[in-house]
Design an enzyme around this catalytic site. Sequence first.
Site, PDB file in Angstrom:
ATOM      1  N   ASP A  72      51.789  15.966  21.354  1.00 27.17           N
ATOM      2  CA  ASP A  72      50.616  15.094  21.427  1.00 27.17           C
ATOM      3  C   ASP A  72      51.042  13.697  21.876  1.00 27.17           C
ATOM      4  OD1 ASP A  72      48.209  13.789  21.069  1.00 27.17           O
ATOM      5  OD2 ASP A  72      47.857  14.542  19.065  1.00 27.17           O
ATOM      6  N   ASP A  73      50.562  13.268  23.038  1.00 25.91           N
ATOM      7  CA  ASP A  73      50.867  11.936  23.585  1.00 25.91           C
ATOM      8  C   ASP A  73      52.317  11.795  24.042  1.00 25.91           C
ATOM      9  OD1 ASP A  73      48.282  11.299  22.880  1.00 25.91           O
ATOM     10  OD2 ASP A  73      48.788   9.567  21.648  1.00 25.91           O
ATOM     11  N   CYS A 105      43.132  13.591  24.092  1.00 30.50           N
ATOM     12  CA  CYS A 105      43.512  14.803  23.363  1.00 30.50           C
ATOM     13  C   CYS A 105      42.530  15.965  23.510  1.00 30.50           C
ATOM     14  CB  CYS A 105      43.689  14.480  21.884  1.00 30.50           C
ATOM     15  SG  CYS A 105      45.077  13.366  21.533  1.00 30.50           S
ATOM     16  N   ASP A 340      49.795  17.153  25.794  1.00 32.04           N
ATOM     17  CA  ASP A 340      48.375  17.117  26.156  1.00 32.04           C
ATOM     18  C   ASP A 340      48.032  15.916  27.020  1.00 32.04           C
ATOM     19  OD1 ASP A 340      48.593  15.152  24.210  1.00 32.04           O
ATOM     20  OD2 ASP A 340      46.980  15.916  22.941  1.00 32.04           O
ATOM     21  N   ASN A 341      48.835  14.872  26.968  1.00 29.48           N
ATOM     22  CA  ASN A 341      48.625  13.714  27.845  1.00 29.48           C
ATOM     23  C   ASN A 341      49.822  12.788  27.717  1.00 29.48           C
ATOM     24  OD1 ASN A 341      46.383  13.222  25.340  1.00 29.48           O
ATOM     25  ND2 ASN A 341      47.943  11.635  25.570  1.00 29.48           N
TER      26      ASN A 341
END
Length: 521
Positions: A72-73, A105, A340-341
Amino acid sequence: MVILRRRHSHHRPRLLGAALTAALLAATVSCTGGGSSGSGSPSTKSTPSASSTASGAASGSGHPNIVFVLTDDLSWNLVRYMPQVGTLERDGTTFSDYFVTDSLCCPSRSSILTGDYPHNTGVFTNGGSDGGYAAFNRNGDEKKCYAPALQQAGYRTGFMGKYLNGYEPKDTHGTGTPYVPPGWDEWDTAGNGYPEFDYDLNENGKVVHYGHDPQDYLTDVVSRKAGDFIDSAAADHKPFMLELATFAPHGPSTPAPRDAHAFPGLKAPRDPAYNTASSPTPRWQSGLKPLSATDQQSIDRKFAKRVRSVQAVDDLIANVRAKLAAKGLADDTYIVFSSDNGFHMGEHRLRPGKQTAYDTDIRVPLVVAGPGVSGGRTVSALAENVDLSPTFQDLAGAGAPATADGRSLVPLLHGAPPADWRQAVLVEHHHPATKKGDPDAAPDDSGNPPTYEAIRTADALWVEYADGEREFYDTTADPDELRNGAATLPAARRTALHTTLTALQHCKGTAACTKAATLTP
């Protein structure tokens, strides 16, 4: 609803130590090539040796296992601090131009699960009428996820960690018990797991609370549960698909206690875009002031915490690979690592955040190792997170669904790129209508742009904002995206980019989206 409080065992499995993990992996995995470069981008890889290149069928059984680690991130500049990901790069193939449909997200994860763009999932934000877990369910997206298809293909499926923004372990959806989405045989999923401690998990329909002890650290809990899942699947001689979705390194970026004091004095990268505004500066950034000394100290502290928090993710990868090796499954399992990013920290004078169309936010790692995948190889073809669900289904023998907007990456993994591969990827972002309850709520100075649609090609970024503003960057000549050439772009080029973008933002299904992703001459 049943709520349990987790009991602490004095005999719980310990995480493998670094020396043991390295020794076991060295005995079971051959490595060639180099890891990530210091710039945070994939390094140039060596030519794979004959021993690192599998031939013939994708797996001996025809039904390989798949382990998908989704962070995540996690931005590219963290990979250099993750030696296990570096090993994965040497063992497998790295996609140097892999992008997300939205650097946020819930929209991104919805695209990963379904293979569809936001305009077809209906998930553009983390909450409200156009986003979050509620919109995902309301729009029927759960039925389009890859899990039911793999389950029908004979796979045991497991999901552990973070699902979608707005999900709560106690949610029942009218069933009377904590809800487990269709398609998952094993479900161990948190709601607010960002602090890594003091959270609940929905464990196959029972809500279990975890506290503040070191062994309750969420990334480690996911790692242990992954090992148990692999043990069980191996005992049943059944192929499996396991998604391990960590909350790390998302803020507050809590590290495992063992890593709390690692990397003392670490500072965030000072790339050319750091503390530098684009010229001409887009209106939505016009009020940004240069980063102060206090701003920069805060960025450095946050970057160091992010690096510390991904050490446990790296341990998770090592533990999973060691478990696969111990069970004799390493040669028949694909390991997929991604995020996710991305995340910017001072680039374009933006305080820490995401949601922009710049490469810091939309271009993220994708590394795949497994049967028939060459080691130490880089693929530069444009790939996107809508491709993951079709890829998983294709690897499992279920076939990539024609209804998905994305395409299977299997031909690229096995060195046979299709002649009609896409020439552009689509990025769609809605400015959130509300910040209430959103863990990604961003102040204006951290990169909170107006609603936009964008395309990224092999050599350019084109952004169309809802307020009429445009941005264009030649990413070959200007990889840091500092020279905004929208105002001087020839009319024919503007028209061509707009035409491609319009076609992509309305496409539906593989054939239509493949056609739309062809650049207009």
